[in-house]
Design a protein around this motif. Structure first.
Motif, short mmCIF file in Angstrom:
data_model
loop_
_atom_site.label_atom_id
_atom_site.label_comp_id
_atom_site.label_asym_id
_atom_site.label_seq_id
_atom_site.Cartn_x
_atom_site.Cartn_y
_atom_site.Cartn_z
N LEU A 47 -14.06 -63.62 -1.73
CA LEU A 47 -14.34 -64.46 -2.89
C LEU A 47 -13.51 -65.74 -2.99
N PRO A 48 -12.22 -65.83 -2.77
CA PRO A 48 -11.20 -64.78 -2.75
C PRO A 48 -10.57 -64.63 -4.13
N VAL A 49 -10.19 -63.40 -4.47
CA VAL A 49 -9.53 -63.13 -5.74
C VAL A 49 -8.07 -63.56 -5.63
N PRO A 50 -7.58 -64.39 -6.56
CA PRO A 50 -6.20 -64.88 -6.47
C PRO A 50 -5.18 -63.75 -6.51
N GLY A 51 -4.20 -63.86 -5.63
CA GLY A 51 -3.03 -63.00 -5.70
C GLY A 51 -3.14 -61.61 -5.13
N VAL A 52 -4.24 -61.27 -4.46
CA VAL A 52 -4.38 -59.90 -3.96
C VAL A 52 -4.48 -59.84 -2.44
N GLY A 53 -4.60 -60.99 -1.78
CA GLY A 53 -4.85 -61.00 -0.34
C GLY A 53 -3.79 -60.28 0.47
N THR A 54 -2.51 -60.51 0.13
CA THR A 54 -1.43 -59.91 0.92
C THR A 54 -1.45 -58.39 0.84
N VAL A 55 -1.51 -57.86 -0.39
CA VAL A 55 -1.48 -56.41 -0.56
C VAL A 55 -2.73 -55.77 0.04
N LEU A 56 -3.88 -56.39 -0.17
CA LEU A 56 -5.11 -55.83 0.41
C LEU A 56 -5.08 -55.92 1.93
N GLY A 57 -4.49 -56.99 2.46
CA GLY A 57 -4.34 -57.09 3.91
C GLY A 57 -3.51 -55.94 4.46
N LEU A 58 -2.44 -55.59 3.75
CA LEU A 58 -1.62 -54.45 4.17
C LEU A 58 -2.40 -53.15 4.06
N GLY A 59 -3.23 -53.05 3.03
CA GLY A 59 -4.08 -51.87 2.90
C GLY A 59 -5.08 -51.75 4.03
N ILE A 60 -5.64 -52.88 4.44
CA ILE A 60 -6.59 -52.89 5.56
C ILE A 60 -5.88 -52.49 6.85
N ALA A 61 -4.65 -52.96 7.03
CA ALA A 61 -3.87 -52.58 8.21
C ALA A 61 -3.61 -51.07 8.21
N ALA A 62 -3.29 -50.51 7.04
CA ALA A 62 -3.07 -49.07 6.95
C ALA A 62 -4.36 -48.30 7.26
N LEU A 63 -5.49 -48.85 6.82
CA LEU A 63 -6.77 -48.21 7.12
C LEU A 63 -7.06 -48.26 8.62
N ALA A 64 -6.73 -49.39 9.25
CA ALA A 64 -6.92 -49.51 10.70
C ALA A 64 -6.09 -48.45 11.43
N TRP A 65 -4.86 -48.23 10.95
CA TRP A 65 -3.99 -47.22 11.57
C TRP A 65 -4.60 -45.82 11.42
N ALA A 66 -5.16 -45.54 10.24
CA ALA A 66 -5.80 -44.24 10.02
C ALA A 66 -7.01 -44.07 10.94
N MET A 67 -7.77 -45.15 11.12
CA MET A 67 -8.93 -45.10 12.02
C MET A 67 -8.47 -44.84 13.44
N TRP A 68 -7.40 -45.53 13.86
CA TRP A 68 -6.87 -45.38 15.21
C TRP A 68 -6.43 -43.93 15.48
N ARG A 69 -5.86 -43.30 14.46
CA ARG A 69 -5.37 -41.93 14.59
C ARG A 69 -6.50 -40.91 14.49
N GLN A 71 -8.29 -40.16 11.76
CA GLN A 71 -8.38 -39.48 10.47
C GLN A 71 -9.78 -39.66 9.91
N THR A 72 -10.43 -38.57 9.60
CA THR A 72 -11.81 -38.63 9.12
C THR A 72 -11.88 -38.90 7.63
N GLU A 73 -10.84 -38.50 6.87
CA GLU A 73 -10.84 -38.72 5.43
C GLU A 73 -10.23 -40.08 5.13
N ALA A 74 -10.99 -40.90 4.43
CA ALA A 74 -10.53 -42.23 4.08
C ALA A 74 -9.89 -42.20 2.69
N ALA A 75 -8.71 -42.79 2.59
CA ALA A 75 -8.01 -42.83 1.31
C ALA A 75 -7.24 -44.14 1.19
N LEU A 76 -7.12 -44.62 -0.03
CA LEU A 76 -6.37 -45.85 -0.27
C LEU A 76 -4.89 -45.53 -0.43
N PRO A 77 -4.00 -46.31 0.19
CA PRO A 77 -2.58 -46.18 -0.13
C PRO A 77 -2.36 -46.41 -1.62
#
Length: 198
Positions: A47-69, A71-77
């Motif tokens: 969109l981008p929504v102001p002020g959330v890009g950095t934290v969401l980027g870290l969340g996406i990185a954590a999701l990528a790590w879960a995918m790499w490992r 993990q079948t269950e998806a969860a938000l940090p």
């Protein structure tokens, strides 16, 4: 209307709090896997929504790590789940997701499923992590292409559509070239400025 699209539009209208957490948006969307989370986390960055890009980027990185490992269950940090945004922006995020589901429901379908299935355990997490890094970096308009790539990945994984996965990979390539192009332009301008000063 696509049932998911209708559900998201209805949820957007029903938002009442002045600030809305990502966890609430996930609950409004309903259960899903990695593809659903990718779309949810990428949408505010498009969109981008102001002020959330950095934290969401870290969340996406954590999701990528879960995918790499694998993990079948998806969860938000928890830190990402607690990220909040003004109600207006939350409604825009849900509206964007509704349009994506509505459009994807008409064109996406299970095809080339091996691309999505095999890529989920090999190269897709690596590309998702790279897009997360690009979202975190302070690049002017640098969120849009990586987030678009992640949305396409999300559609591809949700519908097991290998074509969308390949489109996402192409968008990721463009997203990677964009900051490199900016760096080359800045390098050229810097060189010209030094020549003028000397």
């Amino acid at each position: 209307m696509n049932p998911m699209s209708w559900r998201l539009r209805r949820a957007a209208v029903r938002l009442r709090h002045e600030r809305v957490e990502i966890q609430h948006l996930l609950e409004a969307h309903g259960p899903g896997g990695h593809g659903t989370l990718l779309m949810l986390l990428a949408a505010p960055c498009v969109l981008p929504v102001p002020g959330v890009g950095t934290v969401l980027g870290l969340g996406i990185a954590a999701l990528a790590w879960a995918m790499w490992r694998g993990q079948t269950e998806a969860a938000l940090p928890s830190r990402v789940a607690r990220v909040s945004m003004p109600r207006l922006w939350a409604r825009r995020v849900l509206a964007l997701l509704a349009r994506i589901h509505g459009g994807a429901g008409q064109v996406a379908r299970p095809r080339w499923t091996g691309v999505a299935a095999r890529g989920l355990r090999t190269w897709i997490p690596a590309v998702v992590a790279l897009m997360a890094v690009l979202i975190v970096l302070p690049i002017p308009f640098g969120n849009v292409l990586p987030a678009l790539s992640l949305l396409l990945f999300g559609v591809g994984l949700v519908f097991l559509d290998g074509l969308f996965v390949l489109l996402a990979a192409g968008a990721a390539g463009l997203a990677t070239l964009f900051p490199l192009g900016l760096a080359l332009v800045a390098w050229g301008w810097g060189g010209e400025l030094l020549q003028r000063l000397t």
